[in-house]
Design a protein around this motif. Sequence first.
Motif, PDB file in Angstrom:
ATOM      1  N   LYS A  21      -4.914   4.493   5.242  1.00  0.00           N
ATOM      2  CA  LYS A  21      -5.118   4.247   3.810  1.00  0.00           C
ATOM      3  C   LYS A  21      -6.160   3.155   3.601  1.00  0.00           C
ATOM      4  CE  LYS A  21      -1.660   4.936   1.046  1.00  0.00           C
ATOM      5  NZ  LYS A  21      -0.406   4.832   0.258  1.00  0.00           N
ATOM      6  N   TRP A  76      -6.456  -8.326   4.967  1.00  0.00           N
ATOM      7  CA  TRP A  76      -5.362  -7.539   5.534  1.00  0.00           C
ATOM      8  C   TRP A  76      -4.253  -8.516   5.904  1.00  0.00           C
ATOM      9  CZ3 TRP A  76      -4.256  -2.699   5.201  1.00  0.00           C
ATOM     10  CH2 TRP A  76      -3.533  -1.992   6.171  1.00  0.00           C
ATOM     11  N   LYS A  91       1.442  -4.153   4.300  1.00  0.00           N
ATOM     12  CA  LYS A  91       2.122  -2.928   4.744  1.00  0.00           C
ATOM     13  C   LYS A  91       3.613  -2.936   4.462  1.00  0.00           C
ATOM     14  CE  LYS A  91       0.444  -3.440   8.936  1.00  0.00           C
ATOM     15  NZ  LYS A  91       0.177  -3.171  10.373  1.00  0.00           N
ATOM     16  N   ALA A 119      -4.604   5.317  -2.319  1.00  0.00           N
ATOM     17  CA  ALA A 119      -5.821   4.589  -1.973  1.00  0.00           C
ATOM     18  C   ALA A 119      -6.842   4.678  -3.097  1.00  0.00           C
ATOM     19  CB  ALA A 119      -6.410   5.149  -0.676  1.00  0.00           C
ATOM     20  N   SER A 136       3.186   7.359   6.996  1.00  0.00           N
ATOM     21  CA  SER A 136       1.965   7.535   7.769  1.00  0.00           C
ATOM     22  C   SER A 136       1.266   6.193   7.915  1.00  0.00           C
ATOM     23  CB  SER A 136       1.039   8.533   7.076  1.00  0.00           C
ATOM     24  OG  SER A 136       0.726   8.088   5.772  1.00  0.00           O
ATOM     25  N   SER A 137       0.284   6.159   8.771  1.00  0.00           N
ATOM     26  CA  SER A 137      -0.398   4.916   9.077  1.00  0.00           C
ATOM     27  C   SER A 137      -1.030   4.296   7.840  1.00  0.00           C
ATOM     28  CB  SER A 137      -1.482   5.163  10.130  1.00  0.00           C
ATOM     29  OG  SER A 137      -2.289   4.024  10.283  1.00  0.00           O
ATOM     30  N   GLN A 138      -0.677   3.046   7.571  1.00  0.00           N
ATOM     31  CA  GLN A 138      -1.302   2.353   6.453  1.00  0.00           C
ATOM     32  C   GLN A 138      -2.744   1.995   6.780  1.00  0.00           C
ATOM     33  OE1 GLN A 138       0.527   2.015   3.405  1.00  0.00           O
ATOM     34  NE2 GLN A 138       1.576   3.499   4.703  1.00  0.00           N
ATOM     35  N   GLU A 139      -3.076   1.951   8.065  1.00  0.00           N
ATOM     36  CA  GLU A 139      -4.462   1.713   8.465  1.00  0.00           C
ATOM     37  C   GLU A 139      -5.360   2.844   7.970  1.00  0.00           C
ATOM     38  OE1 GLU A 139      -7.099   0.875  12.512  1.00  0.00           O
ATOM     39  OE2 GLU A 139      -4.999   1.513  12.667  1.00  0.00           O
ATOM     40  N   SER A 199      -1.454  -6.079  13.323  1.00  0.00           N
ATOM     41  CA  SER A 199      -2.178  -6.248  12.066  1.00  0.00           C
ATOM     42  C   SER A 199      -3.505  -6.955  12.294  1.00  0.00           C
ATOM     43  CB  SER A 199      -1.328  -7.054  11.078  1.00  0.00           C
ATOM     44  OG  SER A 199      -0.164  -6.341  10.710  1.00  0.00           O
ATOM     45  N   MET A 226       0.777  -1.230   0.000  1.00  0.00           N
ATOM     46  CA  MET A 226       0.000   0.000   0.000  1.00  0.00           C
ATOM     47  C   MET A 226       0.813   1.286   0.000  1.00  0.00           C
ATOM     48  SD  MET A 226      -2.834  -1.184   2.749  1.00  0.00           S
ATOM     49  CE  MET A 226      -3.505   0.467   2.872  1.00  0.00           C
ATOM     50  N   LYS A 227       1.969   1.278   0.641  1.00  0.00           N
ATOM     51  CA  LYS A 227       2.713   2.533   0.773  1.00  0.00           C
ATOM     52  C   LYS A 227       3.223   3.048  -0.572  1.00  0.00           C
ATOM     53  CE  LYS A 227       5.546   0.915   3.720  1.00  0.00           C
ATOM     54  NZ  LYS A 227       6.611   0.831   4.745  1.00  0.00           N
TER      55      LYS A 227
END
Length: 330
Positions: A135, A168, A109, A85, A130-133, A175, A80-81
Amino acid sequence: MKLKLGILDQSPTTRGGSSLQALKNSIDLALFADEAGFHSVIYSEHHGVEAYGSSSPEILSAVILGKTRHIKVGTGGIMMKNYSAYKIAEWTKMLGSLYPGRFILGLGKAPGGLKDAVSALNNHRPVILSSQETKLEEIIQYIKEEKGIYGGLIAQPENLAHLPEILWLGSGTQSAREAAKHGVGYSYADFMGEGPGAESTETYLNEFERNQYSSTPSLQVAVAVSVADDVKTARYNAYGMAYQFLQSRHIQAPEALLPAEIIEQRILGSEDEEEFFKILSHIITDIPRNISGRLQEKAQKYDTDELLILCNMYKETDRIDSYKSIILAN
Protein backbone atom coordinates in the motif's frame (compact mmCIF):
# COMPACT_ATOMS: atom_id res chain seq x y z
CA MET A 1 24.24 19.43 18.57
CA LYS A 2 21.17 21.54 17.86
CA LEU A 3 18.14 19.27 17.90
CA LYS A 4 15.04 19.52 15.75
CA LEU A 5 12.31 19.03 18.33
CA GLY A 6 8.79 18.01 17.44
CA ILE A 7 5.64 17.30 19.42
CA LEU A 8 3.73 14.03 19.27
CA ASP A 9 0.21 15.06 20.26
CA GLN A 10 -2.28 12.28 20.99
CA SER A 11 -4.96 14.81 22.07
CA PRO A 12 -5.15 13.12 25.49
CA THR A 13 -8.35 13.26 27.48
CA THR A 14 -8.50 13.40 31.28
CA ARG A 15 -10.93 11.89 33.75
CA GLY A 16 -13.78 14.38 34.07
CA GLY A 17 -12.79 16.12 30.83
CA SER A 18 -14.03 15.72 27.27
CA SER A 19 -12.67 14.90 23.84
CA LEU A 20 -13.71 18.38 22.67
CA GLN A 21 -11.54 19.95 25.35
CA ALA A 22 -8.70 17.67 24.32
CA LEU A 23 -8.97 18.94 20.74
CA LYS A 24 -9.03 22.56 21.91
CA ASN A 25 -5.92 21.82 23.96
CA SER A 26 -4.27 20.45 20.82
CA ILE A 27 -5.00 23.66 18.94
CA ASP A 28 -3.61 25.80 21.79
CA LEU A 29 -0.50 23.60 22.00
CA ALA A 30 0.13 23.92 18.26
CA LEU A 31 -0.17 27.72 18.39
CA PHE A 32 2.35 27.78 21.25
CA ALA A 33 4.68 25.39 19.40
CA ASP A 34 4.58 27.51 16.24
CA GLU A 35 5.64 30.64 18.14
CA ALA A 36 8.13 28.85 20.40
CA GLY A 37 10.15 27.38 17.52
CA PHE A 38 9.29 23.69 17.56
CA HIS A 39 10.16 21.96 14.31
CA SER A 40 6.95 19.93 13.93
CA VAL A 41 3.74 18.76 15.54
CA ILE A 42 2.44 15.31 14.66
CA TYR A 43 -1.05 13.93 15.39
CA SER A 44 -1.86 10.31 16.17
CA GLU A 45 -4.91 8.27 15.16
CA HIS A 46 -7.03 6.32 17.64
CA HIS A 47 -10.54 4.91 17.31
CA GLY A 48 -13.05 3.95 19.98
CA VAL A 49 -10.59 4.79 22.76
CA GLU A 50 -11.55 6.95 25.73
CA ALA A 51 -7.96 8.12 26.28
CA TYR A 52 -7.50 10.12 23.09
CA GLY A 53 -9.70 12.76 21.52
CA SER A 54 -8.63 12.68 17.87
CA SER A 55 -9.72 9.99 15.42
CA SER A 56 -8.78 11.95 12.28
CA PRO A 57 -5.21 13.29 12.27
CA GLU A 58 -5.53 14.39 8.65
CA ILE A 59 -8.42 16.72 9.57
CA LEU A 60 -6.66 18.03 12.67
CA SER A 61 -3.54 18.62 10.56
CA ALA A 62 -5.54 20.67 8.07
CA VAL A 63 -6.99 22.80 10.87
CA ILE A 64 -3.58 23.40 12.43
CA LEU A 65 -1.89 24.18 9.11
CA GLY A 66 -4.50 26.88 8.58
CA LYS A 67 -3.85 28.40 12.01
CA THR A 68 -0.02 28.33 12.04
CA ARG A 69 2.71 29.89 9.89
CA HIS A 70 6.01 28.08 10.29
CA ILE A 71 5.77 24.71 11.99
CA LYS A 72 5.58 21.46 10.03
CA VAL A 73 2.37 19.54 10.70
CA GLY A 74 1.54 15.94 10.04
CA THR A 75 -0.01 12.61 10.84
CA GLY A 76 1.69 10.12 13.13
CA GLY A 77 0.22 8.17 11.75
CA ILE A 78 -2.55 7.21 9.42
CA MET A 79 -3.47 3.59 10.11
CA MET A 80 -3.20 2.31 6.57
CA LYS A 81 -5.15 -0.94 6.79
CA ASN A 82 -8.34 1.05 7.36
CA TYR A 83 -8.16 3.19 4.20
CA SER A 84 -7.43 2.98 0.50
CA ALA A 85 -4.08 4.09 -0.84
CA TYR A 86 -5.87 6.27 -3.38
CA LYS A 87 -7.78 8.30 -0.79
CA ILE A 88 -4.70 8.74 1.39
CA ALA A 89 -2.78 10.03 -1.64
CA GLU A 90 -5.58 12.44 -2.60
CA TRP A 91 -5.76 14.33 0.69
CA THR A 92 -1.97 14.15 1.08
CA LYS A 93 -1.55 15.88 -2.27
CA MET A 94 -4.20 18.42 -1.35
CA LEU A 95 -2.48 19.38 1.92
CA GLY A 96 0.91 19.20 0.25
CA SER A 97 -0.17 21.63 -2.48
CA LEU A 98 -1.95 24.07 -0.15
CA TYR A 99 0.91 24.05 2.38
CA PRO A 100 4.05 23.19 0.39
CA GLY A 101 6.95 22.02 2.52
CA ARG A 102 4.90 21.96 5.71
CA PHE A 103 2.77 18.81 5.60
CA ILE A 104 4.19 15.43 6.70
CA LEU A 105 2.44 12.17 5.87
CA GLY A 106 3.15 9.71 8.67
CA LEU A 107 1.93 6.17 8.00
CA GLY A 108 1.51 3.30 10.45
CA LYS A 109 0.68 -0.40 10.21
CA ALA A 110 -1.12 -0.76 13.54
CA PRO A 111 -4.94 -1.12 13.58
CA GLY A 112 -5.54 2.15 15.45
CA GLY A 113 -8.13 0.64 17.78
CA LEU A 114 -9.48 -2.56 19.25
CA LYS A 115 -11.42 -5.21 17.33
CA ASP A 116 -14.84 -3.51 17.12
CA ALA A 117 -13.37 -0.19 15.98
CA VAL A 118 -11.34 -1.86 13.24
CA SER A 119 -14.39 -3.82 12.10
CA ALA A 120 -16.51 -0.66 11.93
CA LEU A 121 -13.82 1.20 9.99
CA ASN A 122 -13.78 -1.61 7.44
CA ASN A 123 -17.58 -1.61 7.08
CA HIS A 124 -17.86 -4.85 9.06
CA ARG A 125 -15.82 -6.75 6.47
CA PRO A 126 -12.81 -8.85 7.47
CA VAL A 127 -9.67 -6.72 7.53
CA ILE A 128 -7.40 -7.48 4.59
CA LEU A 129 -4.06 -8.44 6.08
CA SER A 130 -2.05 -8.00 2.90
CA SER A 131 1.30 -6.29 3.03
CA GLN A 132 1.03 -2.68 4.11
CA GLU A 133 4.33 -2.12 2.30
CA THR A 134 2.45 -2.74 -0.95
CA LYS A 135 0.00 0.00 0.00
CA LEU A 136 2.92 2.35 0.69
CA GLU A 137 4.22 1.64 -2.81
CA GLU A 138 0.81 2.50 -4.25
CA ILE A 139 0.59 5.76 -2.28
CA ILE A 140 4.02 6.79 -3.58
CA GLN A 141 2.95 6.04 -7.16
CA TYR A 142 -0.11 8.29 -6.83
CA ILE A 143 1.86 11.12 -5.20
CA LYS A 144 4.66 10.97 -7.80
CA GLU A 145 2.06 10.55 -10.58
CA GLU A 146 3.59 7.33 -11.86
CA LYS A 147 1.65 4.65 -13.69
CA GLY A 148 0.24 2.24 -11.13
CA ILE A 149 -2.34 -0.44 -10.63
CA TYR A 150 -5.07 1.61 -12.36
CA GLY A 151 -2.99 2.76 -15.30
CA GLY A 152 -3.59 6.43 -15.97
CA LEU A 153 -5.69 7.16 -12.87
CA ILE A 154 -4.63 10.49 -11.33
CA ALA A 155 -4.85 11.69 -7.74
CA GLN A 156 -5.76 15.35 -7.63
CA PRO A 157 -4.32 17.92 -7.39
CA GLU A 158 -1.66 17.25 -10.00
CA ASN A 159 1.85 18.61 -10.51
CA LEU A 160 2.92 19.36 -6.94
CA ALA A 161 5.79 21.81 -6.64
CA HIS A 162 7.19 19.84 -3.68
CA LEU A 163 6.66 16.19 -2.81
CA PRO A 164 5.27 15.96 0.74
CA GLU A 165 7.52 14.32 3.30
CA ILE A 166 6.61 10.71 4.13
CA LEU A 167 7.40 9.05 7.46
CA TRP A 168 7.06 5.30 8.00
CA LEU A 169 6.27 4.59 11.67
CA GLY A 170 7.67 1.56 13.40
CA SER A 171 9.33 -0.03 16.40
CA GLY A 172 11.30 -2.86 14.79
CA THR A 173 13.92 -3.69 12.20
CA GLN A 174 11.36 -4.85 9.62
CA SER A 175 9.72 -1.42 9.51
CA ALA A 176 13.17 0.18 9.35
CA ARG A 177 14.06 -1.93 6.31
CA GLU A 178 10.77 -1.05 4.59
CA ALA A 179 11.34 2.68 5.12
CA ALA A 180 14.93 2.40 3.85
CA LYS A 181 13.93 0.35 0.80
CA HIS A 182 11.43 2.97 -0.39
CA GLY A 183 13.52 6.01 0.49
CA VAL A 184 11.07 7.49 2.98
CA GLY A 185 11.63 8.83 6.48
CA TYR A 186 11.55 6.53 9.49
CA SER A 187 9.99 7.40 12.85
CA TYR A 188 11.07 5.00 15.59
CA ALA A 189 8.74 4.69 18.62
CA ASP A 190 11.25 4.64 21.48
CA PHE A 191 8.50 5.60 23.94
CA MET A 192 6.93 2.17 23.55
CA GLY A 193 9.99 0.74 25.30
CA GLU A 194 9.78 -2.75 23.80
CA GLY A 195 11.63 -2.51 20.49
CA PRO A 196 15.19 -3.33 19.43
CA GLY A 197 16.38 0.25 19.99
CA ALA A 198 19.41 1.46 18.06
CA GLU A 199 19.52 -1.74 16.00
CA SER A 200 16.38 -0.59 14.22
CA THR A 201 17.62 2.91 13.43
CA GLU A 202 21.07 1.63 12.39
CA THR A 203 19.35 -0.69 9.94
CA TYR A 204 17.45 2.23 8.45
CA LEU A 205 20.51 4.46 8.04
CA ASN A 206 22.70 1.67 6.66
CA GLU A 207 20.18 0.35 4.14
CA PHE A 208 18.61 3.62 2.96
CA GLU A 209 18.04 3.69 -0.81
CA ARG A 210 18.91 7.17 -2.07
CA ASN A 211 17.40 6.68 -5.52
CA GLN A 212 13.84 6.19 -4.28
CA TYR A 213 11.28 8.69 -2.89
CA SER A 214 13.84 10.93 -1.18
CA SER A 215 17.58 11.22 -1.76
CA THR A 216 18.47 11.63 1.92
CA PRO A 217 17.42 9.64 5.00
CA SER A 218 15.22 11.30 7.61
CA LEU A 219 15.35 9.63 11.00
CA GLN A 220 13.05 10.68 13.82
CA VAL A 221 12.83 9.12 17.28
CA ALA A 222 9.70 9.54 19.43
CA VAL A 223 10.36 9.69 23.19
CA ALA A 224 8.18 10.20 26.27
CA VAL A 225 9.25 13.06 28.55
CA SER A 226 8.12 14.77 31.75
CA VAL A 227 9.82 17.91 33.10
CA ALA A 228 9.10 19.62 36.43
CA ASP A 229 10.90 21.68 39.08
CA ASP A 230 11.92 18.50 40.92
CA VAL A 231 12.37 14.91 39.78
CA LYS A 232 9.71 13.52 42.12
CA THR A 233 7.06 15.80 40.61
CA ALA A 234 8.23 14.99 37.09
CA ARG A 235 7.81 11.26 37.84
CA TYR A 236 4.36 11.81 39.37
CA ASN A 237 3.28 13.84 36.34
CA ALA A 238 4.30 10.90 34.11
CA TYR A 239 2.18 8.33 35.99
CA GLY A 240 -0.84 8.79 33.74
CA MET A 241 1.22 8.33 30.60
CA ALA A 242 2.96 5.23 32.01
CA TYR A 243 -0.38 3.73 33.07
CA GLN A 244 -1.79 4.19 29.56
CA PHE A 245 1.29 2.45 28.13
CA LEU A 246 0.71 -0.41 30.58
CA GLN A 247 -2.91 -0.78 29.51
CA SER A 248 -1.92 -0.77 25.83
CA ARG A 249 0.63 -3.54 26.43
CA HIS A 250 -2.15 -5.64 27.95
CA ILE A 251 -4.31 -5.08 24.84
CA GLN A 252 -6.71 -2.91 26.79
CA ALA A 253 -8.25 0.34 25.62
CA PRO A 254 -6.41 3.00 27.66
CA GLU A 255 -8.52 5.08 30.01
CA ALA A 256 -8.50 8.86 30.13
CA LEU A 257 -5.54 10.24 32.08
CA LEU A 258 -5.91 9.70 35.82
CA PRO A 259 -4.36 11.56 38.78
CA ALA A 260 -1.17 9.97 40.13
CA GLU A 261 -2.90 9.26 43.45
CA ILE A 262 -5.50 7.01 41.83
CA ILE A 263 -2.85 5.17 39.81
CA GLU A 264 -0.80 4.54 42.94
CA GLN A 265 -3.83 3.02 44.63
CA ARG A 266 -4.29 0.66 41.69
CA ILE A 267 -0.65 -0.24 41.14
CA LEU A 268 1.04 -0.55 44.51
CA GLY A 269 0.91 -4.15 45.66
CA SER A 270 -0.68 -5.36 42.41
CA GLU A 271 0.70 -7.89 39.94
CA ASP A 272 1.36 -4.98 37.54
CA GLU A 273 3.53 -2.98 39.96
CA GLU A 274 6.92 -4.13 38.64
CA GLU A 275 5.97 -3.70 35.00
CA PHE A 276 4.47 -0.25 35.65
CA PHE A 277 7.64 1.09 37.27
CA LYS A 278 9.76 -0.42 34.50
CA ILE A 279 7.67 1.49 31.96
CA LEU A 280 7.93 4.64 34.08
CA SER A 281 11.72 4.33 34.22
CA HIS A 282 11.85 4.41 30.41
CA ILE A 283 10.16 7.84 30.39
CA ILE A 284 12.65 10.72 30.59
CA THR A 285 11.77 12.49 33.85
CA ASP A 286 13.99 15.37 34.96
CA ILE A 287 14.33 19.04 35.89
CA PRO A 288 14.70 21.92 33.39
CA ARG A 289 18.47 22.37 33.74
CA ASN A 290 19.12 18.69 32.99
CA ILE A 291 16.62 18.02 30.23
CA SER A 292 18.76 19.23 27.33
CA GLY A 293 21.53 16.80 28.26
CA ARG A 294 19.07 13.92 28.62
CA LEU A 295 17.65 14.60 25.15
CA GLN A 296 21.12 14.92 23.65
CA GLU A 297 22.00 11.50 25.08
CA LYS A 298 18.92 9.99 23.46
CA ALA A 299 19.70 11.63 20.11
CA GLN A 300 23.30 10.39 20.21
CA LYS A 301 22.14 6.86 21.02
CA TYR A 302 20.12 6.78 17.82
CA ASP A 303 22.46 8.93 15.67
CA THR A 304 19.79 11.50 14.86
CA ASP A 305 19.16 15.19 15.41
CA GLU A 306 15.36 14.92 15.39
CA LEU A 307 13.29 13.95 18.41
CA LEU A 308 9.51 13.81 18.69
CA ILE A 309 8.36 14.51 22.25
CA LEU A 310 5.29 12.95 23.88
CA CYS A 311 4.11 14.57 27.13
CA ASN A 312 0.72 13.27 28.27
CA MET A 313 -0.13 14.80 31.64
CA TYR A 314 -3.25 14.78 33.83
CA LYS A 315 -2.99 18.57 34.15
CA GLU A 316 -2.73 20.43 30.85
CA THR A 317 -0.62 23.12 32.53
CA ASP A 318 1.98 20.46 33.42
CA ARG A 319 2.05 19.31 29.79
CA ILE A 320 2.58 22.85 28.50
CA ASP A 321 5.23 23.54 31.15
CA SER A 322 7.14 20.42 30.08
CA TYR A 323 7.18 21.55 26.46
CA LYS A 324 8.22 25.08 27.50
CA SER A 325 11.13 23.71 29.54
CA ILE A 326 12.21 21.48 26.65
CA ILE A 327 12.25 24.20 23.99
CA LEU A 328 13.92 26.74 26.27
CA ALA A 329 16.65 24.24 27.14
CA ASN A 330 17.32 23.56 23.46
